[in-house]
Motif scaffolding. Structure first.
Motif, mmCIF file in Angstrom:
data_model
loop_
_atom_site.group_PDB
_atom_site.id
_atom_site.type_symbol
_atom_site.label_atom_id
_atom_site.label_comp_id
_atom_site.label_asym_id
_atom_site.label_seq_id
_atom_site.Cartn_x
_atom_site.Cartn_y
_atom_site.Cartn_z
ATOM 1 N N LEU A 146 -17.059 9.015 -45.883
ATOM 2 C CA LEU A 146 -16.282 7.880 -45.584
ATOM 3 C C LEU A 146 -17.084 7.282 -44.438
ATOM 4 O O LEU A 146 -17.677 7.785 -43.499
ATOM 5 N N GLN A 147 -17.147 5.799 -44.747
ATOM 6 C CA GLN A 147 -18.092 5.172 -43.757
ATOM 7 C C GLN A 147 -17.392 4.648 -42.543
ATOM 8 O O GLN A 147 -16.343 4.785 -42.362
ATOM 9 N N VAL A 148 -18.340 3.861 -41.780
ATOM 10 C CA VAL A 148 -17.862 3.610 -40.373
ATOM 11 C C VAL A 148 -16.322 2.898 -40.086
ATOM 12 O O VAL A 148 -15.580 3.465 -39.398
ATOM 13 N N PRO A 149 -16.202 2.014 -40.973
ATOM 14 C CA PRO A 149 -14.934 1.299 -40.927
ATOM 15 C C PRO A 149 -13.691 2.188 -41.050
ATOM 16 O O PRO A 149 -12.607 2.344 -40.178
ATOM 17 N N VAL A 150 -13.734 3.334 -42.082
ATOM 18 C CA VAL A 150 -12.670 4.063 -42.375
ATOM 19 C C VAL A 150 -12.594 4.956 -41.128
ATOM 20 O O VAL A 150 -11.438 5.645 -40.753
ATOM 21 N N CYS A 151 -13.859 5.583 -40.998
ATOM 22 C CA CYS A 151 -13.613 6.626 -39.686
ATOM 23 C C CYS A 151 -13.135 6.056 -38.383
ATOM 24 O O CYS A 151 -12.743 6.828 -37.498
ATOM 25 N N ARG A 152 -13.423 4.670 -37.949
ATOM 26 C CA ARG A 152 -12.998 4.009 -36.851
ATOM 27 C C ARG A 152 -11.491 4.056 -37.188
ATOM 28 O O ARG A 152 -10.662 4.282 -36.056
ATOM 29 N N ALA A 153 -11.016 3.572 -38.123
ATOM 30 C CA ALA A 153 -9.684 3.420 -38.424
ATOM 31 C C ALA A 153 -8.620 4.774 -38.364
ATOM 32 O O ALA A 153 -7.545 4.796 -38.081
ATOM 33 N N ASN A 154 -9.255 5.835 -38.951
ATOM 34 C CA ASN A 154 -8.817 7.005 -38.939
ATOM 35 C C ASN A 154 -9.692 8.394 -38.763
ATOM 36 O O ASN A 154 -10.157 8.768 -39.732
ATOM 37 N N LEU B 122 -9.056 11.739 -40.649
ATOM 38 C CA LEU B 122 -9.390 11.750 -42.243
ATOM 39 C C LEU B 122 -10.972 11.629 -42.205
ATOM 40 O O LEU B 122 -11.640 12.346 -43.018
ATOM 41 N N GLY B 123 -11.601 10.875 -41.407
ATOM 42 C CA GLY B 123 -13.003 10.908 -41.506
ATOM 43 C C GLY B 123 -13.811 12.241 -41.170
ATOM 44 O O GLY B 123 -14.394 12.488 -41.724
ATOM 45 N N ALA B 124 -13.066 12.870 -40.345
ATOM 46 C CA ALA B 124 -13.737 14.323 -40.099
ATOM 47 C C ALA B 124 -13.258 15.214 -41.118
ATOM 48 O O ALA B 124 -14.250 16.081 -41.603
ATOM 49 N N MET B 125 -12.068 15.057 -41.875
ATOM 50 C CA MET B 125 -11.818 15.889 -43.099
ATOM 51 C C MET B 125 -12.948 15.828 -43.979
ATOM 52 O O MET B 125 -13.424 16.712 -44.724
ATOM 53 N N VAL B 126 -13.033 14.532 -44.351
ATOM 54 C CA VAL B 126 -14.144 14.212 -45.542
ATOM 55 C C VAL B 126 -15.596 14.527 -45.031
ATOM 56 O O VAL B 126 -16.301 15.216 -45.878
ATOM 57 N N ASN B 127 -15.917 14.037 -43.735
ATOM 58 C CA ASN B 127 -17.286 13.964 -43.582
ATOM 59 C C ASN B 127 -17.746 15.234 -43.182
ATOM 60 O O ASN B 127 -18.952 15.774 -43.050
ATOM 61 N N VAL B 128 -17.064 16.094 -42.222
ATOM 62 C CA VAL B 128 -17.637 17.284 -41.906
ATOM 63 C C VAL B 128 -16.904 18.556 -42.549
ATOM 64 O O VAL B 128 -17.658 19.222 -42.861
ATOM 65 N N ASP C 46 -37.351 13.528 -33.859
ATOM 66 C CA ASP C 46 -36.976 14.392 -33.224
ATOM 67 C C ASP C 46 -36.222 13.700 -31.651
ATOM 68 O O ASP C 46 -35.997 14.588 -30.594
ATOM 69 N N ALA C 47 -36.160 12.479 -31.637
ATOM 70 C CA ALA C 47 -35.487 12.087 -30.276
ATOM 71 C C ALA C 47 -34.061 12.347 -30.170
ATOM 72 O O ALA C 47 -33.303 12.575 -31.063
ATOM 73 N N ILE C 48 -33.866 12.216 -28.942
ATOM 74 C CA ILE C 48 -32.339 12.608 -28.547
ATOM 75 C C ILE C 48 -31.177 11.672 -29.379
ATOM 76 O O ILE C 48 -31.516 10.500 -29.590
ATOM 77 N N LEU C 49 -30.203 12.380 -30.083
ATOM 78 C CA LEU C 49 -29.218 11.737 -30.673
ATOM 79 C C LEU C 49 -28.262 11.294 -29.915
ATOM 80 O O LEU C 49 -27.703 11.978 -28.799
ATOM 81 N N LYS C 50 -27.975 10.068 -29.859
ATOM 82 C CA LYS C 50 -26.790 9.287 -29.135
ATOM 83 C C LYS C 50 -25.801 8.534 -29.912
ATOM 84 O O LYS C 50 -25.697 7.277 -29.695
ATOM 85 N N PRO C 51 -25.254 9.076 -30.955
ATOM 86 C CA PRO C 51 -24.307 8.465 -31.763
ATOM 87 C C PRO C 51 -23.176 7.478 -31.198
ATOM 88 O O PRO C 51 -22.454 8.169 -30.001
ATOM 89 N N VAL C 52 -22.743 6.339 -31.232
ATOM 90 C CA VAL C 52 -21.780 5.626 -30.564
ATOM 91 C C VAL C 52 -20.529 5.480 -31.486
ATOM 92 O O VAL C 52 -19.703 4.399 -31.251
ATOM 93 N N THR C 53 -20.492 6.093 -32.597
ATOM 94 C CA THR C 53 -19.392 5.885 -33.546
ATOM 95 C C THR C 53 -18.809 7.330 -33.798
ATOM 96 O O THR C 53 -19.708 8.334 -33.967
ATOM 97 N N ASN C 54 -17.657 7.548 -34.406
ATOM 98 C CA ASN C 54 -17.165 8.568 -34.863
ATOM 99 C C ASN C 54 -17.860 8.886 -36.291
ATOM 100 O O ASN C 54 -18.300 10.254 -36.216
ATOM 101 N N TYR C 55 -18.155 8.052 -36.985
ATOM 102 C CA TYR C 55 -18.986 8.428 -38.129
ATOM 103 C C TYR C 55 -20.461 9.005 -37.747
ATOM 104 O O TYR C 55 -20.741 10.058 -38.127
ATOM 105 N N GLY C 56 -21.235 8.471 -36.685
ATOM 106 C CA GLY C 56 -22.324 8.909 -36.577
ATOM 107 C C GLY C 56 -22.204 10.332 -35.702
ATOM 108 O O GLY C 56 -23.050 11.250 -35.854
ATOM 109 N N VAL C 57 -21.106 10.565 -34.850
ATOM 110 C CA VAL C 57 -20.932 11.875 -34.441
ATOM 111 C C VAL C 57 -20.565 12.839 -35.596
ATOM 112 O O VAL C 57 -21.311 14.062 -35.534
ATOM 113 N N PHE C 58 -19.855 12.540 -36.568
ATOM 114 C CA PHE C 58 -19.680 13.503 -37.755
ATOM 115 C C PHE C 58 -21.127 13.718 -38.334
ATOM 116 O O PHE C 58 -21.351 15.033 -38.919
#
Length: 323
Positions: A82-90, A93-99, A142-154
Motif C-alpha cells: 500500500l502506498q503513501v496515501p493509504v499508509c497515512r490514512a490507515n 493496514l499499511g503495516a499489515m500489508v507492507n510489513v 548506505d547513507a543513514i535512513l531517515k524516513p518521514v512517512t509510515n510508508y518509508g518506515v515500513f
C-alpha cells in the motif's frame, strides 16, 4: 524459471510481466483481485491470457506458502504494498500489508528453500530523509535512513528483516528503491502526477502536478527490467539498492512533455511543495554489484509514454478517470 509476482497487476508489475512473457518464462500473479487494466495498455489479450492468476491476500502467510510449493516458484518478485496515501490514512493496514506481507514472503522462502532461488522486493526511496538531511551531491546508497512517512518506515523495516533472513537462514534477496516511476500504467500514488500530466497533454486538458522541487525520474520499463536483472543476477546477500534515472525539477518535466507535445504548452503547471525524499541518489552500488542497469533518457521515456497513450486515445480506450 517459474516466476511468482505479488501485486503483479500494478504499474511496475505489468511491465515486468510483459518482459518476462517476451522471454517465455512461466508467470503466476498472486493478488487479491484480477485487474488487467494496466496490462491492457501494453499487452494484447493473447499475452495476458498466458498469465496464471492466483487469488490471495499477502497477509495470509499459510496460503501464500502453499502457493509457492504448488507452483514451484523459483523466483519471487514481491511488489504487493500500500502506498503513501493509504499508509497515512490507515497505518495499521499499511503495516499489515507492507510489513507482515513481506515477512510472509520471506517465511515462505525459508520453508521452501529447496524451491525458491531468489527474492527481489520493492523497497522505496522513501527510506531516505529530505534533501536537506544530507550533504550536497548524490546520496550514498548506505547513507543513514531517515524516513518521514509510515510508508518509508515500513520499507526500512523490510530491508532490515531481509538482512536478518540472510544472516539467520541464508536467504538471498535484493531490495530496490524506486523514486518517481513514470510511464503507462502509473495511475496512483504520490508521484503519479507526471504520468497523468502526459495524459492531460494528449487530452488537451489543464493539469496541475501537485508538488515541485527535484524528482528522480525512472521510466517504468527500466524499473521493470532492473527487477528482472536482479532476479537473474549471480548474487548472494541481502542488499537494498537505490536506482537512478534523471534527477530533474518538476518544471523540467513539464518542459520535456512540451517538447514531445508542443500543443500542451501552457496547459501544465505545478505546485511548489517539495516531496520529503532526497532525489539525488547514487546508484554506484547496484552498478558494481549487479552490473549495468537499464536507463532511458527523460525525453525518450516521455515520448514512449505519449505514444502509448495516444494510440489508446485514438481507439477510445484511454482511461481518464484517474486524473
Amino acid at each position: 524459471m517459474q516466476y511468482l509476482l505479488t501485486g503483479g497487476y500494478g504499474c511496475i508489475g505489468s511491465w515486468i510481466v510483459k518482459n518476462l512473457l517476451d522471454q517465455d518464462h512461466k508467470i503466476a500473479i498472486y493478488d487479491v483481485e484480477k485487474n488487467t487494466t494496466r496490462m491492457a495498455l501494453i499487452m494484447d489479450p493473447h499475452e495476458i491470457a498466458r498469465i496464471q492468476f492466483i487469488k490471495g491476500d499477502i497477509t495470509d502467510g499459510s496460503h501464500f506458502s502453499n502457493v509457492v510449493a504448488e507452483i514451484g516458484a523459483s523466483h519471487i518478485i514481491h511488489l504487493a504494498g500500500l502506498q503513501v496515501p493509504v499508509c497515512r490514512a490507515n497505518p495499521i493496514l499499511g503495516a499489515m500489508v507492507n510489513v507482515i506481507g513481506t515477512l510472509n514472503v520471506f517465511e515462505a522462502a525459508k520453508i521452501h528453500n529447496d524451491i525458491v532461488r531468489r527474492i527481489v522486493y520493492a523497497s522505496s526511496a522513501a527510506v531516505y530523509g529530505m534533501e536537506d538531511d544530507y550533504d550536497s551531491g548524490p546520496v550514498d546508497n548506505d547513507a543513514i535512513l531517515k524516513p518521514v512517512t509510515n510508508y518509508g518506515v515500513f520499507k526500512q523495516c523490510n530491508e532490515a528483516n531481509a538482512r536478518v533472513y540472510f544472516l539467520d537462514h541464508g536467504i538471498s534477496s535484493i531490495g530496490l528503491r524506486p523514486w518517481t516511476v513514470y510511464g503507462p500504467g502509473r495511475d496512483f500514488g504520490l508521484t503519479s502526477d507526471p504520468t497523468k500530466a502526459v495524459k492531460a497533454a494528449i487530452l488537451k486538458r489543464k493539469f496541475v502536478i501537485g508538488y515541485g522541487g527535484r524528482n528522480n525520474m525512472q521510466y517504468v520499463n527500466d524499473t521493470a527490467r532492473t527487477f528482472i536483472r536482479c532476479s537473474e543476477a549471480n548474487y548472494e546477500g541481502s542488499s537494498a539498492y537505490s536506482i537512478r534515472g534523471d534527477v530533474v525539477s518538476v518544471g523540467e518535466i513539464i518542459e520535456s512533455i512540451e517538447r514531445v507535445d508542443p500543443g500542451a504548452t501552457g496547459l501544465l503547471t505545478h505546485l511548489d511543495i517539495n516531496l520529503p525524499i532526497a532525489p539525488d541518489l547514487d546508484d554506484q552500488a547496484i552498478q558494481q554489484d549487479i552490473g549495468k542497469i537499464p536507463y532511458t533518457p527523460l525525453d525518450e521515456g516521455i515520448r514512449e509514454t505519449w505514444n502509448i497513450f495516444k494510440k489508446h486515445h485514438e481507439t477510445g480506450s484511454l482511461i481518464s478517470n484517474d486524473m
